[in-house]
Write a protein that holds these residues in place. Structure first.
Motif, short mmCIF file in Angstrom:
data_model
loop_
_atom_site.label_atom_id
_atom_site.label_comp_id
_atom_site.label_asym_id
_atom_site.label_seq_id
_atom_site.Cartn_x
_atom_site.Cartn_y
_atom_site.Cartn_z
N ALA A 114 -35.37 16.57 38.66
CA ALA A 114 -35.46 15.08 38.96
C ALA A 114 -35.18 14.45 37.72
O ALA A 114 -34.90 13.03 37.76
CB ALA A 114 -37.21 14.91 39.27
N SER A 115 -35.28 15.06 36.35
CA SER A 115 -34.93 14.31 35.24
C SER A 115 -33.37 13.86 35.28
O SER A 115 -33.10 12.76 34.69
CB SER A 115 -35.14 15.29 34.04
OG SER A 115 -34.10 16.23 34.07
N PHE A 116 -32.55 14.51 36.03
CA PHE A 116 -31.21 14.16 36.03
C PHE A 116 -31.10 12.95 36.97
O PHE A 116 -30.47 12.03 36.83
CB PHE A 116 -30.33 15.28 36.67
CG PHE A 116 -29.82 16.47 35.99
CD1 PHE A 116 -28.76 15.95 35.01
CD2 PHE A 116 -30.65 17.50 35.88
CE1 PHE A 116 -28.33 17.20 34.13
CE2 PHE A 116 -30.00 18.50 34.87
CZ PHE A 116 -29.21 18.50 34.11
N ILE B 273 -27.40 18.01 40.62
CA ILE B 273 -26.03 18.38 40.30
C ILE B 273 -24.91 17.15 40.39
O ILE B 273 -24.24 17.01 39.36
CB ILE B 273 -25.48 19.59 41.13
CG1 ILE B 273 -26.38 20.72 40.88
CG2 ILE B 273 -24.02 19.83 40.78
CD1 ILE B 273 -26.03 22.11 41.81
N ASP B 274 -25.18 16.34 41.67
CA ASP B 274 -24.27 15.29 41.73
C ASP B 274 -24.60 14.29 40.68
O ASP B 274 -23.64 13.66 39.99
CB ASP B 274 -24.35 14.57 42.85
CG ASP B 274 -23.50 15.64 44.08
OD1 ASP B 274 -22.86 16.57 43.57
OD2 ASP B 274 -24.04 15.63 45.20
N ALA B 275 -25.93 14.07 40.35
CA ALA B 275 -26.28 12.82 39.65
C ALA B 275 -26.01 13.16 38.11
O ALA B 275 -25.65 12.53 37.50
CB ALA B 275 -28.04 12.93 39.60
N ALA B 276 -25.78 14.65 37.83
CA ALA B 276 -25.36 14.90 36.65
C ALA B 276 -24.06 14.22 35.81
O ALA B 276 -24.11 13.71 34.81
CB ALA B 276 -25.20 16.36 36.32
N LEU C 217 -21.97 17.46 33.99
CA LEU C 217 -22.22 16.44 33.18
C LEU C 217 -21.14 15.82 32.62
O LEU C 217 -20.25 16.37 32.16
CB LEU C 217 -23.05 17.17 31.90
CG LEU C 217 -24.64 17.32 32.06
CD1 LEU C 217 -25.34 18.16 31.15
CD2 LEU C 217 -25.30 16.00 32.44
N ASN C 218 -21.33 14.41 32.28
CA ASN C 218 -20.29 13.67 31.88
C ASN C 218 -20.67 13.72 30.15
O ASN C 218 -21.47 12.98 29.94
CB ASN C 218 -20.26 12.32 32.37
CG ASN C 218 -19.12 11.38 31.76
OD1 ASN C 218 -18.69 11.82 30.64
ND2 ASN C 218 -19.08 10.26 32.15
#
Length: 217
Positions: A18-20, A45-48, A79-80
């Motif tokens: 959830a932190s992502f 994973i997508d939000a990263a 991650l970006n």
């Protein structure tokens, strides 16, 4: 007493996932930390891919609830790294021992746990790195970052992955900044670096976001 204006987001397990989601496209935070983060719906994973602040992920080598290769490894890869990302894998660490003892979490590990380090050992390994990293990201303590990176290289308790963009925020010295141009910024390799007007003389040293010397001439 006063509170710092800098903010860190942190979470464990599903809270780590959830932190992502909370950090995605969030310009109000300064760093993200999570422990044995779990995939979520919507996808962490997508939000990263839309998280650009410095990120520190902790994984347990013996985590059988959210195995790193199915959860944290994928988050780290996506991650970006506009600034910097680090994944620390603690040897012998399990999923639940990142937190205090919890009956439900312990029960979930009953059928899959292997020989682990103790909860105290896992906490010590975690906080040894976490405190240094937060001292740098939230308090701008550059010596803490140096110690953090040195410990990553020599500690027998962990393995790690790290990727940081090479970038600079200012030019300082006895010359006018207008007389010296460095580009592109950020860059993915020091081989890309172009320095204009090198004929002005003197020493030029550029440090990356890890405090390491990127370029010297």
């Amino acid at each position: 007493n006063s509170l710092s204006s800098k903010t860190a987001l942190m979470g464990h397990s599903m809270g780590g996932g959830a932190s992502f989601l909370a950090a995605e496209n969030n310009s109000t935070i300064h760093c993200l930390v999570n422990f044995a983060a779990a995939e979520t719906t919507p996808s962490a994973i997508d939000a990263a891919a839309n998280v650009t602040v410095p990120v520190l992920l902790f994984s347990g080598i013996n985590d059988c609830v959210t195995p790193p290769d199915e959860h944290q490894d994928l988050m780290y890869a996506n991650l970006n790294a506009t600034s910097c990302k680090t994944q620390i894998n603690i040897m012998g660490a399990s999923h639940c021992k990142f937190a205090n003892s919890n009956f439900s979490c312990n029960l979930g590990e009953t059928f899959c746990s292997s020989q682990d380090i103790t909860r105290e050992e896992q906490h010590l390994a975690t906080f040894d790195f976490l405190n240094l990293w937060l001292a740098y990201t939230l308090k701008n303590n550059s010596s803490s970052l140096t110690t953090f990176n040195d410990s990553l290289q020599v500690s027998p308790r962990v393995t790690s992955n790290q990727s940081c963009n090479l970038s600079f925020t200012n030019v300082s010295g006895s010359i006018d900044k207008e007389d010296l141009t460095l580009f592109p910024n950020p860059m993915t390799s020091q081989l890309q670096l172009t320095v204009s007007n090198e004929s002005i003389g003197g020493n030029l040293i550029i440090y990356d976001l890890l405090g390491q010397v990127l370029f010297q001439k």
